[in-house]
Design an enzyme around this catalytic site. Structure first.
Site, PDB file in Angstrom:
ATOM      1  N   GLU A 293      41.793  41.887  47.566  1.00  0.00           N
ATOM      2  CA  GLU A 293      41.194  41.505  46.274  1.00  0.00           C
ATOM      3  C   GLU A 293      40.187  40.366  46.464  1.00  0.00           C
ATOM      4  OE1 GLU A 293      41.630  43.260  43.390  1.00  0.00           O
ATOM      5  OE2 GLU A 293      42.691  44.518  44.816  1.00  0.00           O
ATOM      6  N   TRP A 296      37.104  41.915  47.467  1.00  0.00           N
ATOM      7  CA  TRP A 296      36.329  42.497  46.355  1.00  0.00           C
ATOM      8  C   TRP A 296      35.413  41.421  45.780  1.00  0.00           C
ATOM      9  CZ3 TRP A 296      34.928  47.042  44.535  1.00  0.00           C
ATOM     10  CH2 TRP A 296      35.731  48.163  44.752  1.00  0.00           C
ATOM     11  N   TRP A 325      24.109  56.042  24.896  1.00  0.00           N
ATOM     12  CA  TRP A 325      25.155  55.180  24.307  1.00  0.00           C
ATOM     13  C   TRP A 325      25.110  55.306  22.798  1.00  0.00           C
ATOM     14  CZ3 TRP A 325      28.037  54.032  28.247  1.00  0.00           C
ATOM     15  CH2 TRP A 325      27.474  53.718  29.478  1.00  0.00           C
ATOM     16  N   ASN A 360      43.797  41.865  35.300  1.00  0.00           N
ATOM     17  CA  ASN A 360      42.821  42.775  35.900  1.00  0.00           C
ATOM     18  C   ASN A 360      43.006  44.230  35.477  1.00  0.00           C
ATOM     19  OD1 ASN A 360      40.694  43.538  37.848  1.00  0.00           O
ATOM     20  ND2 ASN A 360      42.406  44.528  38.902  1.00  0.00           N
ATOM     21  N   TRP A 378      27.757  49.340  28.419  1.00  0.00           N
ATOM     22  CA  TRP A 378      28.581  48.386  29.174  1.00  0.00           C
ATOM     23  C   TRP A 378      28.063  46.956  29.062  1.00  0.00           C
ATOM     24  CZ3 TRP A 378      25.930  46.001  33.217  1.00  0.00           C
ATOM     25  CH2 TRP A 378      24.741  46.624  33.615  1.00  0.00           C
ATOM     26  N   TRP A 401      32.251  45.573  35.268  1.00  0.00           N
ATOM     27  CA  TRP A 401      31.758  46.404  34.146  1.00  0.00           C
ATOM     28  C   TRP A 401      31.033  47.636  34.651  1.00  0.00           C
ATOM     29  CZ3 TRP A 401      33.011  46.955  29.273  1.00  0.00           C
ATOM     30  CH2 TRP A 401      33.797  45.945  28.703  1.00  0.00           C
TER      31      TRP A 401
HETATM   32  C1  LIG Z   1      35.459  44.592  33.578  1.00  0.00           C
HETATM   33  C2  LIG Z   1      35.881  43.489  34.542  1.00  0.00           C
HETATM   34  C3  LIG Z   1      35.348  42.217  34.410  1.00  0.00           C
HETATM   35  C4  LIG Z   1      35.728  41.189  35.287  1.00  0.00           C
HETATM   36  N1  LIG Z   1      35.186  39.923  35.135  1.00  0.00           N
HETATM   37  C5  LIG Z   1      35.514  38.940  36.019  1.00  0.00           C
HETATM   38  C6  LIG Z   1      34.937  37.634  35.903  1.00  0.00           C
HETATM   39  O1  LIG Z   1      34.086  37.355  35.052  1.00  0.00           O
HETATM   40  N2  LIG Z   1      35.357  36.671  36.778  1.00  0.00           N
HETATM   41  C7  LIG Z   1      36.269  36.939  37.756  1.00  0.00           C
HETATM   42  O2  LIG Z   1      36.619  36.021  38.522  1.00  0.00           O
HETATM   43  N3  LIG Z   1      36.805  38.164  37.900  1.00  0.00           N
HETATM   44  C8  LIG Z   1      36.468  39.170  37.060  1.00  0.00           C
HETATM   45  N4  LIG Z   1      37.028  40.414  37.207  1.00  0.00           N
HETATM   46  C9  LIG Z   1      37.914  40.675  38.359  1.00  0.00           C
HETATM   47  C10 LIG Z   1      39.423  40.449  38.102  1.00  0.00           C
HETATM   48  O3  LIG Z   1      39.815  41.113  36.942  1.00  0.00           O
HETATM   49  C11 LIG Z   1      39.808  38.982  38.013  1.00  0.00           C
HETATM   50  O4  LIG Z   1      39.266  38.274  39.103  1.00  0.00           O
HETATM   51  C12 LIG Z   1      41.330  38.806  38.046  1.00  0.00           C
HETATM   52  O5  LIG Z   1      41.915  39.501  36.980  1.00  0.00           O
HETATM   53  C13 LIG Z   1      41.676  37.341  37.984  1.00  0.00           C
HETATM   54  O6  LIG Z   1      43.069  37.171  37.946  1.00  0.00           O
HETATM   55  P1  LIG Z   1      43.847  36.504  39.156  1.00  0.00           P
HETATM   56  O7  LIG Z   1      43.178  35.247  39.548  1.00  0.00           O
HETATM   57  O8  LIG Z   1      45.279  36.455  38.777  1.00  0.00           O
HETATM   58  O9  LIG Z   1      43.602  37.594  40.301  1.00  0.00           O
HETATM   59  P2  LIG Z   1      44.397  37.927  41.630  1.00  0.00           P
HETATM   60  O10 LIG Z   1      44.866  39.327  41.499  1.00  0.00           O
HETATM   61  O11 LIG Z   1      45.372  36.906  42.001  1.00  0.00           O
HETATM   62  O12 LIG Z   1      43.206  37.968  42.724  1.00  0.00           O
HETATM   63  C14 LIG Z   1      42.810  36.780  43.428  1.00  0.00           C
HETATM   64  C15 LIG Z   1      41.342  36.541  43.267  1.00  0.00           C
HETATM   65  O13 LIG Z   1      40.590  37.610  43.829  1.00  0.00           O
HETATM   66  C16 LIG Z   1      39.407  37.809  43.067  1.00  0.00           C
HETATM   67  N5  LIG Z   1      39.444  39.166  42.510  1.00  0.00           N
HETATM   68  C17 LIG Z   1      40.545  39.908  42.243  1.00  0.00           C
HETATM   69  N6  LIG Z   1      40.189  41.129  41.796  1.00  0.00           N
HETATM   70  C18 LIG Z   1      38.849  41.151  41.771  1.00  0.00           C
HETATM   71  C19 LIG Z   1      37.883  42.134  41.413  1.00  0.00           C
HETATM   72  N7  LIG Z   1      38.227  43.363  40.996  1.00  0.00           N
HETATM   73  N8  LIG Z   1      36.582  41.810  41.485  1.00  0.00           N
HETATM   74  C20 LIG Z   1      36.192  40.597  41.915  1.00  0.00           C
HETATM   75  N9  LIG Z   1      37.056  39.635  42.279  1.00  0.00           N
HETATM   76  C21 LIG Z   1      38.356  39.900  42.221  1.00  0.00           C
HETATM   77  C22 LIG Z   1      39.400  36.776  41.956  1.00  0.00           C
HETATM   78  O14 LIG Z   1      38.658  35.671  42.390  1.00  0.00           O
HETATM   79  C23 LIG Z   1      40.877  36.446  41.824  1.00  0.00           C
HETATM   80  O15 LIG Z   1      41.122  35.163  41.296  1.00  0.00           O
HETATM   81  C24 LIG Z   1      36.656  41.458  36.333  1.00  0.00           C
HETATM   82  C25 LIG Z   1      37.178  42.763  36.456  1.00  0.00           C
HETATM   83  C26 LIG Z   1      36.800  43.763  35.567  1.00  0.00           C
HETATM   84  C27 LIG Z   1      37.383  45.137  35.727  1.00  0.00           C
END
Ligand SMILES: Cc1cc2nc3c(=O)[nH]c(=O)nc-3n(C[C@H](O)[C@H](O)[C@H](O)COP(=O)(O)OP(=O)(O)OC[C@H]3O[C@@H](n4cnc5c(N)ncnc54)[C@H](O)[C@@H]3O)c2cc1C
Length: 485
Positions: A293, A296, A325, A360, A378, A401
């Site tokens: 993650e 990602w 859209w 997420n 979107w 998105w």
């Molecule tokens: C539509 C959409 C919009 C999003 N907008 C953002 C946003 O504005 N800012 C943001 O930080 N994340 C965003 N994410 C990614 C992800 O949802 C969040 O990072 C995550 O939910 C944060 O929770 P956590 O810190 O508990 O994540 P954990 O599951 O603990 O993951 C650890 C870290 O990994 C990174 N990460 C995890 N998943 C993703 C992912 N899919 N994409 C990019 N980084 C990831 C984040 O920095 C996160 O804090 C988005 C995802 C989607 C589907």
């Protein structure tokens, strides 16, 4: 040293290098509220940023390092302000950690050119990402468009070891008389001066909240980030098993801290590596999945450098610009308010509105619902998230998105539309998460909670579903399939 979204003293590359190489050091922060507004930054993310800055000011003060604050309207004003500051403070060098979206890159290049003419050396460091964006390429020398090969290449380039991502020591304190060498404030041209205090409002964005150190439910600052990381260490080994269940606290909730920089990406990798024999892909399934993650996040940061068109409000796949859209304002308003009548979607949107954060799995579910079932552009969802999220980050948000809308690189194929009811049954099986955000449904039986039967609606003042997910799915798939034709 010029601070941006890297608001910590520990493991901060530019700050560490500045304290190592300079006898005298001041730290600067430049707020640009007009640019923030044009980027769509909301109150939550800005408050997190500025309150974290206040915390850092106190930490740096203890190290006898002054932190100066300056407000100018926009990025375009930064180079001339820095040129004046450089002359008035007689700076030899400026250190900063690199930022990657196009406007940030352009700002930083202009600053480098302007200060270069004044013989001030400007150096930008890799710190927000593990490696410099653009440095990892496919065999043909292009940036990766697909995540899995990117991850594989990343891991093999680093011999599956986290060793290259060690944390830097916390910078040394400067001598006690160092602080006195610096003026209290400095007059600059125009109405904005360089000062040592961070105001309560910046360009209309509120920062202080009755002295409370919380942005909604989030404690701020480096110590709060470190506590969050430590707490996550207790459950990291179960991350792969439980990360998709929104009622459980099994994800790290570090995103607000990573985003404003109160926690570093290397600190995260080191924590995971401790549970994984020092490896990126190792014996702990939980730690390995978590590192994936983090990659990602890295992937999306690299994407904005390799394919800057995504920063210009454009889909990664140009042909998807032609998606018809439907953009019904009322649909969008109901989605924003958590009043769609689809419980998992509404609970998720209410979590966002009430806490500034969303799980997420649910970000994917609500984004799919908006872009496919409601066939809404979107970019409207992207903007709403920017406005609400305490972790709003352009690269991750835009990537997420475009993934959900099937307009992005390595996106969900257009014919694979999430069914919100199946997602709900699978990831919130007893409806605990739904009940916690939709009090109207608190008394509804477990078997009905995901899709309450019609006669329950009036009884519980909860709206009936605003669309038929099967029908709307078909329409969306057809709209995308027509693009191919
Ligand atoms: C539509 C959409 C919009 C999003 N907008 C953002 C946003 O504005 N800012 C943001 O930080 N994340 C965003 N994410 C990614 C992800 O949802 C969040 O990072 C995550 O939910 C944060 O929770 P956590 O810190 O508990 O994540 P954990 O599951 O603990 O993951 C650890 C870290 O990994 C990174 N990460 C995890 N998943 C993703 C992912 N899919 N994409 C990019 N980084 C990831 C984040 O920095 C996160 O804090 C988005 C995802 C989607 C589907």
């Amino acid at each position: 040293m010029w601070l941006r979204n890297d608001l910590r003293a520990s493991d901060n590359t530019a700050l560490y290098r500045a304290t190592k190489s300079c006898d005298a050091l001041a730290v600067l922060y430049i707020a640009c509220p007009s640019t923030w507004a044009s980027h769509g930054d909301g109150d939550n993310v800005v408050a997190m940023r500025l309150r974290s800055l206040r915390k850092l000011q106190a930490t740096l003060h203890k190290k006898n390092i002054p932190l100066y604050f300056l407000e100018v309207p926009a990025f375009g004003d930064v180079d001339s302000a820095l040129a004046q500051i450089a002359q008035k403070l007689q700076l030899d060098a400026l250190f900063a950690n690199a930022e990657y979206p196009v406007n940030e890159l352009a700002r930083d290049q202009t600053v480098k050119d302007t200060l270069g003419k004044l013989d001030v050396a400007v150096e930008y460091f890799t710190d927000r990402t593990l490696i410099p964006p653009g440095s990892l390429t496919t065999g043909s020398g292009d940036g990766f468009k697909v995540f899995t090969p990117f991850k594989r290449a990343f891991i093999s380039t680093h011999s599956n070891s986290a060793e290259a991502f060690g944390c830097l020591p916390t910078p040394r304190a400067l001598p006690a008389d160092h602080l006195e060498q610096w003026p209290e404030w400095i007059a600059l041209d125009g109405e904005h001066n360089l000062v040592r205090s961070i105001p309560d409002t910046v360009g209309g964005y509120g920062v202080a909240d009755g002295g409370e150190e919380r942005v909604l439910k989030w404690p701020v600052g480096e110590a709060a980030g470190a506590r969050t990381l430590k707490k996550f260490a207790e459950v990291i080994d179960e991350y792969d098993e439980w990360r998709d269940f929104p009622a459980r606290e099994n994800t790290s909730r570090l995103s607000p801290y990573l985003n404003c920089g109160t926690v570093s990406i290397r600190q995260c990798v080191q924590l995971a590596a401790e549970h994984n024999d020092g490896r990126l892909d190792g014996p702990s399934k939980g730690a390995t999945t978590w590192i994936s993650e983090l990659l990602w996040r890295e992937f999306y940061q690299h994407l904005v450098v390799n394919f800057p068109r995504v920063c210009r409000n454009k889909p990664f796949k140009p042909e998807t610009e032609a998606v018809p859209w439907s953009d019904r304002e009322e649909d969008f308003a109901r989605w924003c308010e958590g009043q769609t009548g689809v419980p998992i979607v509404d609970a998720a949107m209410r979590q966002l509105n009430q806490t500034g954060w969303m799980h997420n799995r649910l970000r994917m579910v609500v984004a799919s619902f908006l872009t496919k079932n409601l066939l809404t552009d979107w970019r409207k969802g992207e903007q709403y998230f920017m406005r609400q999220l305490v972790d709003a980050d352009f690269a991750a948000n835009n990537g997420g998105w475009q993934w959900a809308a099937s307009t992005g690189t390595d996106a969900a194929p257009y014919f694979r539309v999430f069914n919100p009811y199946s997602q709900s049954k699978r990831f919130d099986p007893d409806g605990e998460f739904i009940r916690s955000y939709i009090p109207e449904l608190a008394e509804v039986a477990e078997r009905d909670i995901h899709c309450p039967p019609q006669d329950l609606f009036s009884e519980h003042s909860y709206p009936p579903p605003m669309c038929d997910v099967t029908e709307s799915r078909k329409i969306a798939i057809e709209a995308f399939a027509n693009l191919k034709k």
